[in-house]
Design an enzyme around this catalytic site. Structure first.
Site, PDB file in Angstrom:
ATOM      1  CB  THR A 305      -9.381 -12.161   5.097  1.00 42.14           C
ATOM      2  OG1 THR A 305     -10.028 -11.011   5.602  1.00 42.14           O
ATOM      3  CG2 THR A 305      -8.409 -11.776   4.024  1.00 42.14           C
ATOM      4  NE  ARG A 333     -11.072  -2.474  10.140  1.00 44.16           N
ATOM      5  CZ  ARG A 333     -10.699  -3.692   9.784  1.00 44.16           C
ATOM      6  NH1 ARG A 333     -11.176  -4.257   8.702  1.00 44.16           N
ATOM      7  NH2 ARG A 333      -9.835  -4.365  10.503  1.00 44.16           N
ATOM      8  CB  VAL A 334      -9.322   0.717   5.054  1.00 42.93           C
ATOM      9  CG1 VAL A 334      -8.447  -0.165   4.172  1.00 42.93           C
ATOM     10  CG2 VAL A 334     -10.290   1.526   4.189  1.00 42.93           C
ATOM     11  N   GLY A 335      -9.094  -2.277   6.628  1.00 41.14           N
ATOM     12  CA  GLY A 335      -8.198  -3.169   7.363  1.00 41.14           C
ATOM     13  C   GLY A 335      -6.852  -3.297   6.691  1.00 41.14           C
ATOM     14  CG  ASP A 336      -4.724  -6.857   7.579  1.00 44.55           C
ATOM     15  OD1 ASP A 336      -5.947  -6.897   7.809  1.00 44.55           O
ATOM     16  OD2 ASP A 336      -4.042  -7.886   7.393  1.00 44.55           O
ATOM     17  CB  THR A 355      -6.367 -14.031   7.455  1.00 43.64           C
ATOM     18  OG1 THR A 355      -7.639 -14.020   8.137  1.00 43.64           O
ATOM     19  CG2 THR A 355      -5.627 -15.300   7.831  1.00 43.64           C
ATOM     20  N   GLY A 356      -6.464 -11.775   9.840  1.00 37.65           N
ATOM     21  CA  GLY A 356      -6.501 -11.580  11.289  1.00 37.65           C
ATOM     22  C   GLY A 356      -7.029 -10.197  11.616  1.00 37.65           C
ATOM     23  N   GLY A 358      -7.038  -6.801  11.621  1.00 36.29           N
ATOM     24  CA  GLY A 358      -6.285  -5.938  10.721  1.00 36.29           C
ATOM     25  C   GLY A 358      -5.561  -4.772  11.369  1.00 36.29           C
TER      26      GLY A 358
END
Ligand code: ASP
Length: 439
Positions: A305, A333-336, A355-356, A358
């Site tokens: 990211t 799917r939605v990440g952080d 970043t990581g 999520g």
């Protein structure tokens, strides 16, 4: 937080200080350069008469090893990071707003195939690129975010439009793309996001998933069996478009899927195993279905990211993040990254881009947690960031890192993975970038 853990943190912070940023081209770094980096990233800064404006960026964290990163690739990635820093610095140096600096820097990284955002976005389980981005202005507490878009070349620009041109904070999927069209932002064909590297990354992740799913006693899948999604087209040809996917200039429908009945999961793509998974054990993350981005060239696990945080000459703090999410993520799917307070956050004194993995960053509201510690506990920013990354997240297996700045221009870049693509530029305009823990 009590001061009981401060000495330990302090030691790790000091140990990390010299390692956080190396001058571009470490091999030729000078003592003066090292001293400048040290100053730029000082963990316990002395009181300053005047805030130091500047820009800090990341291009993702993860398991990044020197032996698997070719000199050519490393040079190209460092060049892109440097170019992003220069783009942001050009805005700040002429008195521009942090919003413009952050978006300028992120656009450069979104346009690069090397990072998991925009052009270089990873593929989801169905072989589709789904992009997320967010932007937040600390002084006004305004924010804009988009998630699950498929045809937006620079999602950070759309996030900004949501922030500035809509009454909303977050828009997703078709609605976000309809808004983009109404705003005059052109939609690009999905094939724009196709890169062979990312496609191969998905194939590897799918093979690993199939191997894990093999019942005991059966021969494991060696990864040589055909991919479960259609193979990519020949070089120069458009990538496969899953059945039902519209031309990019048409109103977008759910890419790769026939629409699901309300309340039902989307139908599996022909030839693919069902995508539903058993629920994870309480307290556990269903990590098996979401692998960190496996770089097919380097073999490394990394997230990739991109993000930027800036403090301008007027004291405006802004944070922005843009991503393709995680390789093999499920449709929807939605990440952080686009979640305000998880992967992106800014207030008047603190701004963070993460970043990581999520799911961890969402559950631990990482970006806001760091800024809350600055606000409520009066912790120096680097200390707050280190507690969250090295104590809170590391304990639960949440891999990744953040970049952060405070209203004085102090910078923190902690990560609990082996590397994080990152960089900083301050008032002197000399960009510094680093990848590994040890320069
Ligand atoms: N945090 C991103 C996500 O989970 C992935 C990344 O940092 O590369 O979507």
């Amino acid at each position: 937080m009590s001061s009981s853990f401060t000495p330990r943190l302090h030691r790790s912070l000091l140990a990390g200080t010299a390692l956080l940023l190396a001058p571009l081209g470490c091999a030729t770094s000078t003592q003066a350069g090292a001293a400048r980096d040290e100053a730029a990233l000082r963990m316990d800064p002395p009181p300053q008469a005047k805030p130091k404006w500047g820009l800090v960026i990341h291009g993702g964290a993860g398991v990044i090893s020197r032996e698997n990163l070719s000199p050519e690739r490393e040079a190209a990635m460092r060049a892109a990071l440097t170019q992003a820093l220069q783009a942001g610095h050009a805005v700040l140096a002429k008195g521009g707003h942090s919003l413009d600096a952050v978006t300028a820097a992120i656009r450069v990284l979104e346009d690069s195939p090397y990072f998991n955002a925009g052009k270089g976005a990873v593929f989801n389980h169905d072989g589709v690129n789904e992009l997320d981005a967010a932007l937040m202005d600390g002084k006004t507490r305004t924010a804009g975010a988009v998630a699950g878009v498929h045809h937006i070349q620079n999602p950070i620009d759309l996030a900004r439009r949501v922030m500035e041109q809509s009454p909303h904070v977050m828009m997703v999927g078709e609605g976000a793309e309809a808004f983009a069209r109404a705003q005059g932002i052109p939609l690009v064909d999905a094939k724009y996001f196709y890169t062979e590297e990312r496609w191969q990354g998905l194939q590897r992740a799918l093979a690993q998933e199939r191997a894990k799913a093999v019942p005991q006693g059966s021969a494991p899948d060696t990864g040589t069996s055909p991919p479960v999604t259609p193979p990519p087209a020949a070089p120069g040809q458009p990538p496969p478009v899953a059945p039902g996917q519209p031309a990019a200039t048409q109103p977008p429908a759910a890419p790769g899927h026939a629409p699901a009945a309300p309340g039902k999961p989307p139908p599996a793509v022909p030839g693919q195993p069902p995508t539903t998974q058993p629920p994870p054990a309480p307290g556990k993350s269903p990590a098996s279905s979401l692998e960190p981005g496996v770089d097919p060239v380097t073999g490394d696990h990394k997230f990739g990211t991109v993000g930027a945080v800036a403090l301008d000459q007027e004291g405006n703090l802004v944070a922005g993040t843009s991503t393709g999410g995680m390789t093999n993520k499920r449709f929807g799917r939605v990440g952080d990254s686009p979640i305000i307070g998880a992967g992106t956050y800014a207030d008047e004194r603190c701004a963070v881009s993460a970043t990581g993995h999520g799911e961890f960053f969402i559950r631990y509201t990482v970006a806001r947690d760091i800024c809350a510690r600055v606000e409520y506990q009066d912790l120096p920013l680097p200390e707050a960031a280190n507690v969250v990354i090295h104590d809170v997240l590391a304990k639960v297996g949440g891999e990744g890192g953040v970049i952060a700045m405070d209203h004085q221009g102090n910078v923190a870049m902690p990560f609990n993975s082996s590397g994080m693509y990152r960089g900083y530029v301050g008032e002197d305009g000399a960009p510094t970038v680093a990848i590994f823990r040890q320069p």
